[in-house]
Design an enzyme around this catalytic site. Structure first.
Site, PDB file in Angstrom:
ATOM      1  N   LYS A 292      34.444  33.317  37.985  1.00 60.69           N
ATOM      2  CA  LYS A 292      34.396  34.678  38.612  1.00 60.69           C
ATOM      3  C   LYS A 292      34.090  34.699  40.244  1.00 60.69           C
ATOM      4  CE  LYS A 292      34.209  38.983  36.145  1.00 60.69           C
ATOM      5  NZ  LYS A 292      33.596  39.900  35.258  1.00 60.69           N
TER       6      LYS A 292
HETATM    7  C1  E4P Z   1      34.379  42.595  33.784  1.00 59.33           C
HETATM    8  O1  E4P Z   1      35.069  41.398  34.349  1.00 59.33           O
HETATM    9  C2  E4P Z   1      33.670  43.313  34.601  1.00 59.33           C
HETATM   10  O2  E4P Z   1      32.562  42.855  35.078  1.00 59.33           O
HETATM   11  C3  E4P Z   1      33.075  44.652  33.820  1.00 59.33           C
HETATM   12  O3  E4P Z   1      34.535  45.068  33.048  1.00 59.33           O
HETATM   13  C4  E4P Z   1      32.748  45.768  34.973  1.00 59.33           C
HETATM   14  O4  E4P Z   1      32.533  46.888  33.731  1.00 59.33           O
HETATM   15  P1  E4P Z   1      31.744  48.081  34.352  1.00 59.33           P
HETATM   16  O5  E4P Z   1      32.218  48.877  35.207  1.00 59.33           O
HETATM   17  O6  E4P Z   1      31.590  49.026  33.142  1.00 59.33           O
HETATM   18  O7  E4P Z   1      30.088  47.526  34.777  1.00 59.33           O
END
Ligand code: E4P
Length: 214
Positions: A83
């Site tokens: 990521k």
């Molecule tokens: C997934 O890839 C993200 O990191 C995650 O969905 C972020 O979610 P949040 O906005 O609830 O922290």
């Protein structure tokens, strides 16, 4: 449509996996910290539970650092997806990692133009954060709709992971738009499966069954 689970909690992953609802996993530094466990240990355990893409996030800010982290992370397990945050350095890192056959997930995407750039850089996945957009009174799902249209217009292979999902409606709208994947917190997966009329129906059936046996 694929469901990923958005957590680093292995008990949640095992539970949702047993329901057949886990095609992959996304984590981020916050979720790893919340697990209270060492990064590599928890990521490796997750890869042992789920036979699908598992996103693990690089925390360097410069391209060279992200590339080095990406190479190291991808060596942990063949299903690891690196990521990378949506920055100019992130785009450079995605270009290099993708040329080496390392899967990437461009994260913290808030506009369709960021998503277009991520696809042009060679990202395997792109993650628009719909909940965080909605929190600022923007329409997160509208951005997802734009990204899906743009990718279809030009035949990009980059897949859309709808992220930062807060409720079942986000999943419904993702499915209607035709997003490839929704990455969903465990509580929302449970909410998607339940309905008060289902519970009420079970209760009534069991009550009637008991009467019959008396
Ligand atoms: C997934 O890839 C993200 O990191 C995650 O969905 C972020 O979610 P949040 O906005 O609830 O922290």
């Amino acid at each position: 449509m694929r469901f990923f689970i958005d957590t680093a909690d292995v008990e949640e992953i095992r539970d949702a996996h047993a329901m057949g609802m886990v095609d992959g996993v996304t984590t981020n530094p916050t979720l790893i910290a919340r697990s209270g466990r060492p990064f590599e240990e928890v990521i490796t355990e997750i890869c042992g539970i789920v036979d699908g893409p598992v996103s693990a996030e690089a925390v360097s800010l410069d391209a060279a650092g992200m590339i080095a982290e990406g190479r190291e992370l991808s060596g942990l397990h063949p299903n690891i997806v690196v990521k990378i945050p949506m920055t100019t350095d992130g785009l450079k890192a995605v270009g290099v990692l993708s040329s080496e056959g390392i899967a990437t997930n461009v994260t913290l995407v808030f506009t369709s133009m960021q998503a277009l750039m991520a696809a042009k850089a060679g990202a395997t996945y792109v993650s628009p954060f719909v909940g965080r957009m909605d929190d600022l009174s923007a329409d997160g799902m509208e951005v997802v709709e734009q990204i899906v249209s743009i990718y279809n217009n030009y035949g990009f292979q980059t897949e859309v992971i709808v992220a930062s999902i807060r409720n079942p409606l986000h999943v419904l709208e993702s499915a209607l738009i035709g997003a490839d994947i929704a990455t969903i917190p465990f509580t929302v997966i449970r909410n998607l499966a339940s309905h008060p009329l289902t519970d009420k129906g079970i209760e009534a059936f069991l009550a009637d069954w008991d009467k019959r046996r008396k």
